[in-house]
Design a protein around this motif. Structure first.
Motif, short mmCIF file in Angstrom:
data_model
loop_
_atom_site.label_atom_id
_atom_site.label_comp_id
_atom_site.label_asym_id
_atom_site.label_seq_id
_atom_site.Cartn_x
_atom_site.Cartn_y
_atom_site.Cartn_z
N LEU A 186 0.87 -1.19 0.00
CA LEU A 186 0.00 0.00 0.00
C LEU A 186 0.90 1.23 0.00
N ILE A 187 0.75 2.05 -1.02
CA ILE A 187 1.51 3.30 -1.10
C ILE A 187 0.58 4.45 -0.74
N HIS A 188 0.90 5.14 0.37
CA HIS A 188 0.11 6.28 0.84
C HIS A 188 0.92 7.54 0.52
N SER A 189 0.50 8.27 -0.50
CA SER A 189 1.25 9.46 -0.94
C SER A 189 0.28 10.63 -1.02
N ILE A 190 -0.33 10.92 0.11
CA ILE A 190 -1.46 11.85 0.20
C ILE A 190 -1.20 12.90 1.26
N ALA A 191 -1.49 14.13 0.95
CA ALA A 191 -1.48 15.19 1.97
C ALA A 191 -2.32 16.35 1.45
N ILE A 200 -6.66 14.45 6.50
CA ILE A 200 -6.23 13.96 5.19
C ILE A 200 -4.78 13.47 5.21
N SER A 201 -3.92 14.19 5.94
CA SER A 201 -2.48 13.92 5.83
C SER A 201 -1.98 12.91 6.86
N ALA A 202 -2.68 12.75 7.97
CA ALA A 202 -2.19 11.85 9.02
C ALA A 202 -3.20 10.74 9.34
N ALA A 226 4.43 15.27 11.61
CA ALA A 226 4.91 14.71 12.88
C ALA A 226 3.94 13.62 13.35
N ALA A 227 2.64 13.89 13.22
CA ALA A 227 1.63 12.89 13.59
C ALA A 227 1.73 11.67 12.68
N LEU A 228 1.94 11.93 11.41
CA LEU A 228 2.05 10.82 10.45
C LEU A 228 3.23 9.90 10.82
N GLU A 229 4.35 10.52 11.19
CA GLU A 229 5.54 9.72 11.53
C GLU A 229 5.30 8.91 12.81
N ALA A 230 4.56 9.49 13.76
CA ALA A 230 4.21 8.72 14.96
C ALA A 230 3.25 7.59 14.58
N ASN A 231 2.34 7.85 13.66
CA ASN A 231 1.45 6.79 13.16
C ASN A 231 2.25 5.61 12.63
N VAL A 232 3.32 5.92 11.91
CA VAL A 232 4.15 4.86 11.31
C VAL A 232 4.68 3.94 12.42
N ARG A 233 5.14 4.54 13.51
CA ARG A 233 5.70 3.73 14.61
C ARG A 233 4.61 2.91 15.30
N TYR A 234 3.47 3.53 15.60
CA TYR A 234 2.41 2.79 16.29
C TYR A 234 1.82 1.70 15.40
#
Ligand code: NAD
Length: 256
Positions: free
Chosen positions: A88-93, A118-120, A164-172
């Motif tokens: 899944l490629i998520h390339s949205i903001a 939309i972005s996170a 920043a929220a998106l990057e935290a999403n990646v970890r969780y």
């Protein structure tokens, strides 16, 4: 045999031929993946459909990520056609143009919520539907972020907070979905001239700055990013999850 031969990938975020998602789609296609494309709204359909059909895709499906019914219907269609998905490629903001200039302190509640949604949040919404049909297939989810999540970049404003929220999403998400063999990673790309990027006030200065200051003394291309997305989508990166990988000509390591 291609690096992602026979794997099935959903691509979110093609707006036109300059989109990072389009470069990623082409790289995955070249290495043997089967692709489904999504588009947000009729205007974009007329741009996405010819590109997708041009590389033999038959699944071209509307999906506005702010609408749960769109996301549900998309995953039903993809699962019906393929019986599962591997990539899944998520390339949205998205942020309103007025939020991408001026002072961050003026960010509106509505503008903040929209950018975050939309972005996170969309990464969570998509991962939630994807993991049941990705489990046991060594699935890979890849999203796109930017250094403005960590450091203050003029005019990036609310999008920095969303990233920043998106990057935290990646970890969780990577922690949650690892038990199903699913990996979740982000690419932190340097500035690239795309439709969204042109909405950021002073974008040209960002390009000039990277060209002068980065170790490689150049800007990155969508193809640079696509090669890393291919790596993260393929078994070459089988031991990597929860990471933010820079494709920025080395810009992030410079202190002065
Ligand atoms: P782009 O404009 O080509 O792509 C952005 C995509 O987001 C578009 O396809 C648009 O349709 C989609 N989108 C917006 N709202 C949506 C919604 N409600 N539902 C579904 N899709 C929606 O620009 P791009 O530069 O290729 O951006 C792709 C990603 O890369 C974004 O996350 C962006 O923040 C990130 N990124 C871009 C740069 C850059 O300089 N271009 C740098 C780092 C990260």
């Amino acid at each position: 045999m291609g690096l992602v031969e026979g794997k099935k990938a959903i691509i979110f975020g093609v707006a036109n031929e300059k989109s990072i998602a389009w470069a990623i789609a082409q790289a995955l296609h070249k290495e043997g993946a089967k692709l489904a494309f999504t588009y947000a709204g009729e205007v974009l359909e007329s741009r996405v459909r010819p590109l997708a059909e041009g590389i033999g895709s038959q699944l071209i499906i509307p999906c506005d990520v702010t609408r749960d019914e769109d996301i549900d219907s998309l995953f039903d269609k993809v699962n019906g056609a393929w019986g599962g998905v591997d990539i899944l490629i998520h390339s949205i903001a998205f942020a309103k143009k007025e939020e991408l200039k001026g002072r961050f302190v003026d960010t509106s509640r509505e503008g903040f919520n929209l950018a975050m949604d939309i972005s996170a949040y969309s990464l969570i919404a998509l991962a939630k539907r994807a993991y049941p049909i990705m489990a046991g297939r060594k699935g890979s989810i890849v999203t796109m972020t930017y250094y403005g999540s960590e450091k203050v970049i003029p005019n990036y404003n609310v999008m920095g907070v969303a990233k920043a929220a998106l990057e935290a999403n990646v970890r969780y998400l990577s922690s949650d979905l690892g038990q199903d063999g699913i990996r979740v990673n982000a690419i932190s790309a340097g500035p690239i001239r795309t439709l969204s990027a042109m909405g950021i006030s002073g974008f040209r200065e960002m390009l000039n700055h990277v060209e002068t200051k980065s170790p490689l003394k150049r800007n990155v291309t969508a193809e640079d990013v696509a090669r890393t997305a291919l790596y993260l989508s393929s078994d070459l990166s089988s031991g990597i999850t929860g990471e933010i990988i820079y494709v920025d000509a080395g810009y992030n390591i410079i202190g002065m």
